[in-house]
Every structure is written in C-alpha cells, then in structure tokens.
Scaffold this motif. Structure first.
Motif, PDB file in Angstrom:
ATOM      1  N   LEU A  34      59.794  55.199  66.708  1.00 21.24           N
ATOM      2  CA  LEU A  34      58.397  55.001  66.332  1.00 21.24           C
ATOM      3  C   LEU A  34      57.731  53.901  67.143  1.00 21.24           C
ATOM      4  O   LEU A  34      56.566  54.007  67.507  1.00 21.24           O
ATOM      5  N   ASP A  35      58.492  52.827  67.429  1.00 18.39           N
ATOM      6  CA  ASP A  35      57.945  51.738  68.238  1.00 18.39           C
ATOM      7  C   ASP A  35      58.222  51.934  69.721  1.00 18.39           C
ATOM      8  O   ASP A  35      57.724  51.176  70.549  1.00 18.39           O
ATOM      9  N   LYS A  58      63.152  53.169  63.392  1.00 16.93           N
ATOM     10  CA  LYS A  58      61.745  52.853  63.662  1.00 16.93           C
ATOM     11  C   LYS A  58      61.596  52.190  65.030  1.00 16.93           C
ATOM     12  O   LYS A  58      60.678  52.532  65.801  1.00 16.93           O
ATOM     13  N   ARG A  59      62.487  51.284  65.334  1.00 19.00           N
ATOM     14  CA  ARG A  59      62.415  50.561  66.610  1.00 19.00           C
ATOM     15  C   ARG A  59      62.540  51.519  67.787  1.00 19.00           C
ATOM     16  O   ARG A  59      61.795  51.405  68.778  1.00 19.00           O
ATOM     17  N   LYS A  60      63.446  52.476  67.697  1.00 19.22           N
ATOM     18  CA  LYS A  60      63.703  53.368  68.830  1.00 19.22           C
ATOM     19  C   LYS A  60      62.707  54.518  68.916  1.00 19.22           C
ATOM     20  O   LYS A  60      62.215  54.843  70.004  1.00 19.22           O
ATOM     21  N   SER A 109      60.914  51.416  71.588  1.00 17.55           N
ATOM     22  CA  SER A 109      61.549  50.284  72.250  1.00 17.55           C
ATOM     23  C   SER A 109      62.220  50.744  73.545  1.00 17.55           C
ATOM     24  O   SER A 109      62.966  51.727  73.554  1.00 17.55           O
ATOM     25  N   LYS A 166      58.524  56.782  55.760  1.00 19.27           N
ATOM     26  CA  LYS A 166      57.352  56.973  56.618  1.00 19.27           C
ATOM     27  C   LYS A 166      56.066  56.879  55.804  1.00 19.27           C
ATOM     28  O   LYS A 166      55.092  56.258  56.233  1.00 19.27           O
ATOM     29  N   ASP A 214      55.628  53.354  55.026  1.00 17.47           N
ATOM     30  CA  ASP A 214      55.758  52.471  56.195  1.00 17.47           C
ATOM     31  C   ASP A 214      56.707  51.314  55.882  1.00 17.47           C
ATOM     32  O   ASP A 214      56.426  50.145  56.121  1.00 17.47           O
TER      33      ASP A 214
END
Length: 284
Positions: free
Chosen positions: A35-36, A31-33, A38, A247, A250
């Motif tokens: 979806l967010d 998620k960090r890489k 980063s 997903k 969430d």
C-alpha cells in the motif's frame, strides 16, 4: 507470463495470495510493501533466479531469449573482473533481461527435459500457462482478488504448481513445507479463482511438480489431499475477511497475534512421539 510481472503487480486494488500470506504474518509489513509501495525490495537470490528460469524453460520456453542472457561470470575478486561484471549487469538491465551463468542454464535445460518427460506440454492446447486471473466483482470472495497459477486445465480438472528445490523432499518433509509456507492456502485460493472465472462447481485437483536442482535432477508430483485444500480455504477466507476489515478501518497492526504473553509447548508431532513411547513403556 502473458504480460510483464509489473503489469500484474500494478493491479494493487486486487489481492494476491502472496499479499495475503504476508498480511497474515504482519499487517504492518503488508501495508508497507503493497500500500505504501516501500522500495525496500530484497535482491533476488541465485536459487530464486534459477527457479524462475526453470519455470520459463518448461512453461514458456519461447520467452527465454527475451528474458535472459547466458553469461560466464568473471572473477569479481579482481578489479577488471568487477568492472566487467558491473558493465554486464548494466547492459542486461538496459535490455530488460537477467544474467544467467552457464551452470544454471545447464541445470535448467536438463530439468526442462525431465519435466517434459513427466508432463509433456508442447502441443497440448488444453493447458493454460501462467494466466493472469482477475476477479474485480467477486461472488465467492469478500474483496477483489488476483492470481497467476502456473498451469491448469479445465478439461482435465487439474491445477499444477511448479516448485524447485535443491534436494527432492520426502513426503513428510514436503508436507511440512506445505504447512510452513501456506501452500495449501495458495491451492484453495487459486482453485476458487478458477472456479469462479470458469463457472465450475467442483474443485480442481491440485498437484505440485517438484524439480530437484542438484544432481541427479529428479522430478516428482505430489497431490494435495482435499482435506488440506478445504483447510486452506477456511484459513485464507478468514485472513481475507480480516484484511478487508483492516483496510476499511485503515488499521494495520504489526501482528494479528498481538498478546502480552503467549503460552507455547512442543510441536504436536513431538508430543505424539512422546505419547507413543509412554504407551510402549506402559505395555512393558
């Protein structure tokens, strides 16, 4: 590549095998890489850059000049050397290219020659190279997916994946790498994408082309057996289903194997070795 790698990566509503493997390790990091978004990207290592260059020279040699600049790196331990190197990096970045030192260019050129001897590509239109494949309305996948296989031919019913390594591995060592890095997931994932896009019923053969970056620069083909492909299919399908659930909810935990206490033992191959020794002692 048929388009820039950024174009492929921007298709964030579709899942790649790299994304799926990271998700299986840590949904949180996925998620960090992806979806967010980063910005904490790891710098490309020298070995990764060399591997990328080998891919380009063998699979897309006509694009090497627009991607790379051959460069003799100065002594960066001196002030002048540091400044010269910094200026060269900035110039390459402005041009959208990467710097390649003379030694790596020589290694990649030798391997380009060896790979062409092993599997000639020039003038063979049946091979599709670095194709960006997208399935936005899937039939055999539970969510949209994407893939970019190195090289495949529907006519010959074969899919090749090029790997580079410093030393050519033994069969047993490479089998361990296939398991550790989930290359068998990648094989099944790409095969299933190609089957759906081209309307195929039968699995393609999946072959690794391994190139040795150290002297004497040997090359070798390893064919993945059907059992490994089917195992990869079952495991990546399970991971993709879990990703869809995360997903939808969430919810992205730090690990999928979150337990307070996990019982472990020695690896299976070592236990088998121990059992064989015990069996010999019993016979004696």
């Amino acid at each position: 590549m048929s388009q820039s790698i950024s174009t492929y990566r921007r298709q964030t509503d579709l899942v790649s095998i790299s994304e799926l493997k990271l998700f299986s390790f840590s949904p949180f990091l996925y998620k960090r890489k992806y979806l967010d978004f980063s910005p904490n990207e790891k710098k490309q290592s020298d070995a990764q850059l060399l591997g990328e260059l080998i891919h380009c020279l063998y699979l897309e040699p006509d694009k090497a000049a627009e991607r790379y600049i051959k460069y003799e790196k100065p002594n960066t331990r001196t002030k002048i050397g540091k400044e010269t190197h910094s200026e060269a990096l900035e110039e390459a970045e402005r041009a959208g290219k990467k710097l390649i030192n003379q030694d790596d260019m020589s290694i990649a050129t030798v391997l380009q020659f060896e790979l062409e001897k092993l599997l000639p590509l020039r003038g063979r239109d049946e091979f599709l190279v670095e194709q960006e494949l997208y399935i936005k309305d899937p039939n055999s996948f539970c969510m949209p997916v994407k893939g970019q296989p190195d090289l495949y031919s529907v006519r010959q019913n074969v899919l090749y994946d090029l790997k580079s390594t410093n030393m050519l591995p033994l069969e047993s060592d490479f089998s361990s790498e296939v398991l550790k890095r989930k290359y068998y997931w990648q094989a099944a994932f790409y095969i299933d994408i190609i089957k759906e896009i081209h309307g195929l019923k039968k699995d393609l053969a999946f072959k690794f082309i391994v190139a040795q970056t150290e002297y004497p620069h040997a090359v070798q083909i390893f064919t993945l057996d059907p059992e490994a492909i089917e195992c990869g299919r079952q495991e990546y399908t399970e991971a993709l289903t879990k990703l869809k659930e995360c997903k939808d909810k969430d919810w992205f935990p730090k690990t999928l194997n979150a337990k307070p206490d996990i019982l472990i033992g020695l690896p299976g191959y070592y236990r088998n070795k121990t059992n064989q020794l015990k069996a010999k002692e019993t016979k004696l």
